[in-house]
Design a protein around this motif. Sequence first.
Motif, PDB file in Angstrom:
ATOM      1  N   CYS A 254     -11.023  23.920  10.319  1.00  0.00           N
ATOM      2  CA  CYS A 254     -10.312  23.103   9.334  1.00  0.00           C
ATOM      3  C   CYS A 254     -10.205  21.655   9.803  1.00  0.00           C
ATOM      4  N   GLN A 255      -9.838  21.475  11.065  1.00  0.00           N
ATOM      5  CA  GLN A 255      -9.705  20.128  11.612  1.00  0.00           C
ATOM      6  C   GLN A 255     -11.045  19.404  11.673  1.00  0.00           C
ATOM      7  N   ILE A 258     -11.720  17.987   8.263  1.00  0.00           N
ATOM      8  CA  ILE A 258     -10.877  16.811   8.007  1.00  0.00           C
ATOM      9  C   ILE A 258     -11.394  15.612   8.793  1.00  0.00           C
ATOM     10  N   TRP A 281      -7.397  17.058   0.812  1.00  0.00           N
ATOM     11  CA  TRP A 281      -6.760  17.905   1.821  1.00  0.00           C
ATOM     12  C   TRP A 281      -5.256  17.993   1.621  1.00  0.00           C
ATOM     13  N   LYS A 284      -4.842  20.670  -0.815  1.00  0.00           N
ATOM     14  CA  LYS A 284      -4.981  21.977  -0.168  1.00  0.00           C
ATOM     15  C   LYS A 284      -3.718  22.365   0.585  1.00  0.00           C
ATOM     16  N   ALA A 285      -3.133  21.393   1.285  1.00  0.00           N
ATOM     17  CA  ALA A 285      -1.901  21.667   2.031  1.00  0.00           C
ATOM     18  C   ALA A 285      -0.778  22.065   1.086  1.00  0.00           C
ATOM     19  N   LYS A 296      -0.775  26.800   8.167  1.00  0.00           N
ATOM     20  CA  LYS A 296      -1.977  26.078   7.755  1.00  0.00           C
ATOM     21  C   LYS A 296      -1.620  24.721   7.159  1.00  0.00           C
ATOM     22  N   GLU A 299      -0.706  22.431   9.999  1.00  0.00           N
ATOM     23  CA  GLU A 299      -1.901  22.055  10.767  1.00  0.00           C
ATOM     24  C   GLU A 299      -2.645  20.907  10.080  1.00  0.00           C
ATOM     25  N   ILE A 300      -2.815  21.035   8.768  1.00  0.00           N
ATOM     26  CA  ILE A 300      -3.541  20.009   8.010  1.00  0.00           C
ATOM     27  C   ILE A 300      -2.809  18.676   8.027  1.00  0.00           C
ATOM     28  N   THR A 301      -1.527  18.685   7.690  1.00  0.00           N
ATOM     29  CA  THR A 301      -0.780  17.427   7.560  1.00  0.00           C
ATOM     30  C   THR A 301      -0.582  16.719   8.895  1.00  0.00           C
ATOM     31  N   ILE A 304      -3.911  15.173   9.912  1.00  0.00           N
ATOM     32  CA  ILE A 304      -4.195  13.977   9.102  1.00  0.00           C
ATOM     33  C   ILE A 304      -3.395  12.783   9.600  1.00  0.00           C
TER      34      ILE A 304
END
Length: 373
Positions: A254-255, A258, A281, A284-285, A296, A299-301, A304
């Motif tokens: 995922c990372q 991004i 993204w 998605k978050a 998850k 992790e995304i935010t 970013i």
Amino acid sequence: MFLYLRIWLKILILIFFIGGRDDATVYSSVTLTNVMGDNISNGTGQALVSEVRGLSKGKGGANWCYLFIHHTKVNAVNEKLKERYCTFIHKSVVYKRKNKRIAKDEKPTISGLVFVQGESDDIQSFLCENFFGLYLVKDCSTGKIAVIHNNVMQSFMQVSQVEPARIRFMPHTFDYYSSGNTLVRITSGPLTGLEGYRIRISRDKCLVTSIGGMTVAIGGIYKESFENIDEYVRQRRELLCKESQEECFTLTSCQSEIAQCFFTPQNQMDVMAIGSALNLWIVKAESYIKEKNFDKAVEITLFILNKIGNCFHSIYSDPRIKNFKEINAVCCNADKILISVLNSVDVSVDLKEIIKSERRSLVICYPFLPMEL
């Protein structure tokens, strides 16, 4: 004799369009050059005049800033500034009908506006020492002194000197013209590198751009070549995604995806490209939050925000980039997601502690991020 009759006929036509007011004014778009054809010189500076002060003492590639001065003090302040800096005043010539005659009157296009080349801190110190109460204009989006990159200013001055009637100062902010218009970058001619929105004003194709926070329209954009933002974004992504491929082996899948949205931004379109990719993204978050997949979403935010901080901290004051609203919007939305996770009763204490620690670290390491503890 016939020639004089033609000239007087055209003057009568001009007076007819002006009307019966004694103080009626004809501005650059309807000058005597237009009315009388070749009988009045159409050389540079006749219809409009742009005055460049002290350019022989140029500061090389130094950037520019500007200030507003009371019209009664412009000459005195400008003469003092010329002793140390290059200054530039954009002037217009207007034609007025007085006592049945056409009189020429030269005055600044915007009263009291003076551009100055040099280090902003040095100029401000000079103003404080010599003129109490005069300050350089600040950019409202950053709170810092508005800086105009020298390349942008040179293009502006070149057009002002050669074809001054092409320049108009617009009443709205730059963002106002974004709706329904395409952001482009000029790739040929003296305006190469300028970015803005291509729009039509009074049947004239114009590039609306921002110069030190002021919105300016440059008309007569017909022969220049353009680079459309969508195609530009695609090319930049393909080229610069390679920069992030080397570090992808240390990241989660995922990372890694991004990370491919990021590259070193060099201009306004780069910022918009990165912001546009990251918005997907953020969506998605938000969907993960609805599914209660908090790990998850976090992790995304967090990734970013860390990447934005690392990517933008060295160029946040770059004058080539007018604003960071797209990136700021991504940061705000990412932080809202983190706060929503903190406020959720369904989230573990350990995950909340991780969020608190990471947010605190982000605010300390990257104070320009729009986050508050």
